[in-house]
Structures are given as structure tokens and as C-alpha cells.
Design a protein around this motif. Sequence first.
Motif, PDB file in Angstrom:
ATOM      1  N   VAL A  74      65.313  26.128 -64.523  1.00 34.18           N
ATOM      2  CA  VAL A  74      64.859  26.842 -65.655  1.00 34.18           C
ATOM      3  C   VAL A  74      64.971  26.599 -67.333  1.00 34.18           C
ATOM      4  O   VAL A  74      64.092  26.093 -67.704  1.00 34.18           O
ATOM      5  CB  VAL A  74      65.224  28.034 -66.095  1.00 34.18           C
ATOM      6  CG1 VAL A  74      64.407  28.924 -66.685  1.00 34.18           C
ATOM      7  CG2 VAL A  74      64.642  29.021 -64.084  1.00 34.18           C
ATOM      8  N   ASP A  75      66.835  25.969 -67.368  1.00 33.28           N
ATOM      9  CA  ASP A  75      66.465  24.953 -68.489  1.00 33.28           C
ATOM     10  C   ASP A  75      65.408  24.172 -69.108  1.00 33.28           C
ATOM     11  O   ASP A  75      65.116  24.008 -69.634  1.00 33.28           O
ATOM     12  CB  ASP A  75      67.798  24.490 -69.190  1.00 33.28           C
ATOM     13  CG  ASP A  75      68.791  26.424 -68.948  1.00 33.28           C
ATOM     14  OD1 ASP A  75      68.149  27.255 -69.276  1.00 33.28           O
ATOM     15  OD2 ASP A  75      69.761  26.361 -68.750  1.00 33.28           O
ATOM     16  N   ALA A  77      62.941  23.154 -67.546  1.00 34.28           N
ATOM     17  CA  ALA A  77      60.717  23.449 -67.511  1.00 34.28           C
ATOM     18  C   ALA A  77      61.161  23.956 -68.628  1.00 34.28           C
ATOM     19  O   ALA A  77      60.239  23.459 -69.558  1.00 34.28           O
ATOM     20  CB  ALA A  77      61.205  24.651 -66.821  1.00 34.28           C
ATOM     21  N   TYR A  78      62.195  24.570 -69.751  1.00 30.12           N
ATOM     22  CA  TYR A  78      62.079  25.319 -70.783  1.00 30.12           C
ATOM     23  C   TYR A  78      61.733  24.620 -71.790  1.00 30.12           C
ATOM     24  O   TYR A  78      60.780  24.103 -73.514  1.00 30.12           O
ATOM     25  CB  TYR A  78      62.201  26.316 -71.250  1.00 30.12           C
ATOM     26  CG  TYR A  78      62.718  27.026 -72.302  1.00 30.12           C
ATOM     27  CD1 TYR A  78      61.599  28.069 -73.004  1.00 30.12           C
ATOM     28  CD2 TYR A  78      63.472  26.456 -73.766  1.00 30.12           C
ATOM     29  CE1 TYR A  78      61.658  28.522 -73.622  1.00 30.12           C
ATOM     30  CE2 TYR A  78      64.071  26.926 -74.545  1.00 30.12           C
ATOM     31  CZ  TYR A  78      62.442  27.705 -74.971  1.00 30.12           C
ATOM     32  OH  TYR A  78      62.809  28.540 -76.651  1.00 30.12           O
ATOM     33  N   TRP A 133      58.289  21.818 -62.662  1.00 28.06           N
ATOM     34  CA  TRP A 133      57.759  22.776 -62.855  1.00 28.06           C
ATOM     35  C   TRP A 133      56.687  22.686 -63.945  1.00 28.06           C
ATOM     36  O   TRP A 133      55.418  23.464 -63.679  1.00 28.06           O
ATOM     37  CB  TRP A 133      58.857  24.356 -63.051  1.00 28.06           C
ATOM     38  CG  TRP A 133      59.235  24.769 -62.028  1.00 28.06           C
ATOM     39  CD1 TRP A 133      59.496  23.958 -61.142  1.00 28.06           C
ATOM     40  CD2 TRP A 133      60.102  26.088 -62.346  1.00 28.06           C
ATOM     41  NE1 TRP A 133      60.424  24.676 -60.216  1.00 28.06           N
ATOM     42  CE2 TRP A 133      60.965  26.333 -60.949  1.00 28.06           C
ATOM     43  CE3 TRP A 133      60.392  26.272 -63.099  1.00 28.06           C
ATOM     44  CZ2 TRP A 133      61.602  27.396 -60.669  1.00 28.06           C
ATOM     45  CZ3 TRP A 133      60.945  27.814 -62.845  1.00 28.06           C
ATOM     46  CH2 TRP A 133      61.719  27.777 -62.142  1.00 28.06           C
ATOM     47  N   THR A 170      58.701  32.842 -60.718  1.00 29.40           N
ATOM     48  CA  THR A 170      58.480  32.913 -61.565  1.00 29.40           C
ATOM     49  C   THR A 170      56.658  32.066 -61.409  1.00 29.40           C
ATOM     50  O   THR A 170      57.142  31.293 -59.468  1.00 29.40           O
ATOM     51  CB  THR A 170      58.682  31.389 -62.666  1.00 29.40           C
ATOM     52  OG1 THR A 170      57.484  31.501 -63.625  1.00 29.40           O
ATOM     53  CG2 THR A 170      59.004  30.157 -62.169  1.00 29.40           C
ATOM     54  N   THR A 175      53.823  27.532 -66.167  1.00 23.93           N
ATOM     55  CA  THR A 175      54.112  25.977 -66.706  1.00 23.93           C
ATOM     56  C   THR A 175      53.776  24.511 -65.645  1.00 23.93           C
ATOM     57  O   THR A 175      53.890  24.011 -67.165  1.00 23.93           O
ATOM     58  CB  THR A 175      55.550  26.312 -65.941  1.00 23.93           C
ATOM     59  OG1 THR A 175      55.265  25.987 -64.161  1.00 23.93           O
ATOM     60  CG2 THR A 175      56.210  27.758 -66.195  1.00 23.93           C
ATOM     61  N   ALA A 520      56.627  28.556 -72.017  1.00 30.14           N
ATOM     62  CA  ALA A 520      57.842  28.977 -72.409  1.00 30.14           C
ATOM     63  C   ALA A 520      57.843  30.310 -72.468  1.00 30.14           C
ATOM     64  O   ALA A 520      59.422  30.462 -72.169  1.00 30.14           O
ATOM     65  CB  ALA A 520      57.123  28.103 -73.569  1.00 30.14           C
ATOM     66  N   GLN A 522      57.540  32.958 -70.859  1.00 33.08           N
ATOM     67  CA  GLN A 522      57.852  33.173 -69.514  1.00 33.08           C
ATOM     68  C   GLN A 522      59.400  32.966 -69.188  1.00 33.08           C
ATOM     69  O   GLN A 522      60.015  33.271 -68.651  1.00 33.08           O
ATOM     70  CB  GLN A 522      56.923  33.050 -68.365  1.00 33.08           C
ATOM     71  CG  GLN A 522      55.848  34.061 -68.816  1.00 33.08           C
ATOM     72  CD  GLN A 522      54.713  34.034 -67.164  1.00 33.08           C
ATOM     73  OE1 GLN A 522      55.423  34.475 -66.820  1.00 33.08           O
ATOM     74  NE2 GLN A 522      53.121  33.665 -67.817  1.00 33.08           N
ATOM     75  N   LEU A 523      59.673  31.620 -69.192  1.00 29.96           N
ATOM     76  CA  LEU A 523      60.901  30.587 -68.304  1.00 29.96           C
ATOM     77  C   LEU A 523      61.846  31.702 -69.817  1.00 29.96           C
ATOM     78  O   LEU A 523      63.153  31.933 -69.388  1.00 29.96           O
ATOM     79  CB  LEU A 523      60.650  29.456 -69.226  1.00 29.96           C
ATOM     80  CG  LEU A 523      59.607  28.785 -68.067  1.00 29.96           C
ATOM     81  CD1 LEU A 523      59.740  27.389 -68.501  1.00 29.96           C
ATOM     82  CD2 LEU A 523      59.632  28.692 -66.526  1.00 29.96           C
ATOM     83  N   LEU A 526      63.077  34.707 -67.926  1.00 30.33           N
ATOM     84  CA  LEU A 526      63.972  34.461 -67.207  1.00 30.33           C
ATOM     85  C   LEU A 526      65.483  34.032 -67.290  1.00 30.33           C
ATOM     86  O   LEU A 526      66.191  34.618 -66.689  1.00 30.33           O
ATOM     87  CB  LEU A 526      63.191  33.219 -66.380  1.00 30.33           C
ATOM     88  CG  LEU A 526      63.854  32.999 -64.889  1.00 30.33           C
ATOM     89  CD1 LEU A 526      64.465  34.247 -63.833  1.00 30.33           C
ATOM     90  CD2 LEU A 526      62.996  32.088 -64.581  1.00 30.33           C
ATOM     91  N   GLN A 527      65.507  32.936 -68.590  1.00 27.53           N
ATOM     92  CA  GLN A 527      66.728  32.580 -69.245  1.00 27.53           C
ATOM     93  C   GLN A 527      67.183  33.490 -69.007  1.00 27.53           C
ATOM     94  O   GLN A 527      68.579  33.708 -69.080  1.00 27.53           O
ATOM     95  CB  GLN A 527      66.308  31.715 -70.362  1.00 27.53           C
ATOM     96  CG  GLN A 527      66.046  30.078 -69.590  1.00 27.53           C
ATOM     97  CD  GLN A 527      65.594  29.039 -71.324  1.00 27.53           C
ATOM     98  OE1 GLN A 527      65.318  29.510 -72.313  1.00 27.53           O
ATOM     99  NE2 GLN A 527      66.143  27.668 -71.354  1.00 27.53           N
TER     100      GLN A 527
END
Length: 592
Positions: A74-75, A77-78, A133, A170, A175, A520, A522-523, A526-527
Amino acid sequence: MTSILTNTSAMAALRTLRDVGNRLSSLQGEVSSGLRVQNAQDNAAYWSIATTMHSDSKAVSAVADAISLGAAKVDTAYSGLVSVLDVMSDFKSKLVSATEDGIDKAKIQTELDQLKLQVTSIANSSSFNGQNWLNTDIADIYDVDNNSASVVTSFVRGQDGSVAVNSSETHLTATSLFNSTGGGLLQKDPRDITTIGGMRYLANSVIAGKPTQIWVPETANGYSAHFPFTFTGPMTFGAGNSINFNITVDKDNPADGIDPPYNPGKTTTVSITRATIDAVDPSLNGVISTFTQYRQVLSYALSQANTGAYATFVSDGHGGIVPDVISIGTLQNRAFGLDGSYVEVSGFSANGVSGGGLGNQFDQGVRGSKLTLDFTPFQDFRDGEDPDGITVSFSFAVNNMPAKTYSFDRTYVNSVLGTDTGKVETADQMVTLLNSLLSADWPTLQIESLSPSSVMLKTDPAMDRRAGSDTSVRFSNIKVSNEPLPLFDFMDIDIVENPDLVSDYLTYIETASQRITSGAAQLGSLQKRLELQADFTSHLMDSIDSGVGRLTDADMEEQSARLAALQTQQQLAVQSLSIANNGPQELMTLFR
């Protein structure tokens, strides 16, 4: 009694010594292991619970590792999306520069091309453990069953003993910047639902001074009967002079499809004399010189006779009126009990008066309670953010009644049509869809297919005989959940080849940036979820270990005291056994 055959004291001392030895052995085992429940025979219930929870603790530990792995994905992709947003900001500023007169667009395009390459580099590099992603390869990115990526969040043991590993999903539609089959955030969206089966059409418009095309809902509006005539004058009314005519309003029109008998409408005889003119304006002295004066006189005469008609001016379409032109129309006063829209001047005669321009004439109003849709097939596509697919909402009304709101999505279309594709492919299917939505609220509405390319919505003439300006069938406020759609790819932006599209490119970059920002966000959510879950998992493992310890761990202070006591008892038991064994030896001395 002392016996040389049976040494009861030694036997008692030996039993005590054995018991103390067994207890001492067990206690030493607890002290050395630190456990007071080492196996099932120590305490079957506690041992069973401890064994299960030890297993769960290992599973939770594995989940903690999986959470860390998921957080890393996740990090990554963010970070990629945030970096792309920075590039998009620079891209936007370059496009703004391109709007200046005299700027060298070729040089700016060179910079734009480098920024485009940077975006693709970021997308390609935003990979962790082989998962990317931002640059995806999904056959149908809008298919909710195929476009999801998941990260492990927890291990759960149910009350029935079942176990499960939970995960958080997700949708990669939020993304993915570039997808191999299209549909990424920086690519065209092929899910254009176009006219929605004819419910709307593209019309030319001007927004912010720029010609453009917009979707306009289909409507059918009736209009009332009226006819114009051109004034000629002057008109002089002396004693005995007059204008006479019959005016008929709102008779039925058989062409509207209504059944007989047909209402002939309301007919009234109107006379305009010197007295009529004096009642309107005595200063005229019986002379009507202008079309505005004649309009006043006609309005007064039609009103006084309660004809249900009116006289007015004709608009020039620019806020003014057409000189010398007067219009006679029906008021469509339903208080007369008439449903038609009609106006007719008949039997016109002038007695000693010339000019005016009015004569026998008629006009039939139009019934608006009939709307024909130019049907074109369409598909309600899947949507990664909504498993029910794209949602279409709209308002609908008949005959100026309050509009009601309706909506449908892919799931609804499939349910109504008995399909699984979300497609409305024929006019008959469109009829079925519209009937399912509208028929309950509009019982007079008839919906039918006229041909493979047309669908008609009209009120039943047997129940609605009305015609004219207060009749209509109209769609309004149409909204499609995935619009506005990107109309081109980010990589295709070229201000040299398409200098007229700079403004469109700016709008596109703004829309695309908003979509990337949403992804971003949404990520980021999730983070935070994974961070909280990792913290909880750490506490959970501590709680499990502590709880198991309460059931199985030995109290070392207590066990140490018990150990010292048993060791003392063991020493005493050995001494007792020694004494007991020495007793028979002492007895032997009596027989020497």
C-alpha cells in the motif's frame, strides 16, 4: 509391639519418603519448566486451552508479518500516486502557459513529453514483491470479481471453533494509471453509455464562451393554439360602425388519437364598436392607429365576452416584439370543461370599418403527451467501485405534474431483462425496462416500440384527452455515476497537433488529477487501517501470551517455598527410615 518379621515403622517411613520424592520430582519439573500445567494429565481443560491459544498466537504472529507485507504494498502504491500528482501539477502549469499568445507550443510539448515519460516511469516502478497497483494487467478492469487486490488484516477464531483469515480489498480501478486492456485513470474510459437508449441527445451549447456539446434529456412539450396577423390601419369607428366575428376555442382534435364523440369547443360572438374603443381609451376618439392600440382593444373585447381567448404581441426572440404583428390564442381555460387546444376566428365581418388585418383564421394546438425516443442499444457496464455496475438516475413527469425520480443499474437491468450482460439491445427491451420503472406511478402512460429504432411514450388518449401547452412527457436531471468520462489518453496529449484542444486538455488533467487524488485517499485510509491493525495485533499477541500464562505458568515464589519444604520433608523421611531400620538391630542386642 515390636516384630522381627514386619518393620511397620520402616514401611511408613518408606511410604512417606516415596510420596515426598514424587511430589518433589513434580515440583522440580514445574520449577525447571516454569509451568504448572505441562501436559494433559496436569489439567486437561487448561492444557487444551493453552495448546489452542499457543497455536492461535503463532497464527496471529504470521498475520502480523502479512500485515507488514500488505502495508509495504500500500505504501508503495500510495507513494507512486502522490508522485504522479506532483507531475500532473507541473503538467497543468505547462498547459496553462500554452494558452498564452505567441508562445512556442513545440517547446512546451517537448516538456510535456518528458513529464509523460516520468509518469510512466513512476507507474512502472511502483512495484513491491512483484505486485504493481499502478500499472496493471486485468482483462476487464471494471469487473469487480477480477479487479480487486487484497491485504491480510486479521486472524479470527469463531465461537464454533472455526478459524478464518480476514482481508481488506481495494479496487484497482481507483489506483491503476495504465491497464493493459484500457480503463486506467490516465486512459480512455470505453464505458460510454451514450444516449441511454434515446433518453438524451447531444446538443450544441456554449459554456464559458466556448462552443461545446452537452447531453440534453429528451422532452416533448405541447403548445397552445395561436395565430398571428399583421395590423393595417388606421381603423376608424363612428356611430354604427363595428367589427363582428365568432371565436371558437379548445375543440377536440381527432388527430390526437382520442375516441369520439369530439367536443366542438366553446364559440362566442364578439363585437367591437365605438363604445368598445371608448371603454379602452376615450382619448382615441374611435380611431385605432397602431397595432398596440388594436391589441388593447382586442384583449378587452375577448375578455369582456369571456371567450377564453387572448390577444398579445409576438416576440422577436431577442427580448423585443415584432412590429405590427398581433397574435390571437387560446387561454386553455380548463374551467370550461374543454380538453382541446384550438382557436378560430370565423364569420368575420366589418361594418363601415376598413383595415385591422384580422380575418377568418384558425390554429390547432399540439398535444405534447407523446414522446418518441430514437433508440440505440446501450450497456450498463461493470464498475469496480460498485458491484451493481453503473447507476443511471433520472426524473420523469407527464403533463407538468411534479416529477418523480428513478434509477437503475446493471443488476436491475439484468433482473428485469433476464440477462447477465447489462445490455439493452432492442427497442422491446427498452420498453420492458421503462415500463418496470414508470408504469406504477403513471397509469395513463403507454410505452411501446414503433420500430427497431424507436420507442414511444404517450398518455392513453382514452384517459388523457388533453392537448396544448400544459401537456408534456419529459425526462430531466439525468445523471450517470461514471460521468464525466475521459475522452482521450494522457499519453496522446499533443498541443502541437491539436492546438485548439488546450482548454480540453486542461479540463482533462483536472478531472484525471481528481480521480488520482481519490485513489490516493483510498490508499491513505487503508494505510491507517493497517497501521491500527498492526498495533492491535501486537497487543493481541501479548494478551494471548498473558492469558495462557495465567492458566499454565507456575508461581515461582510459591513453588520455591514448597520446594524447600519438600526437601526438608525428604530429609526427615530419610532420617525416619534410618531410625526405623536401626530398631531391629537394637532388638538383636537383647538376645546376645
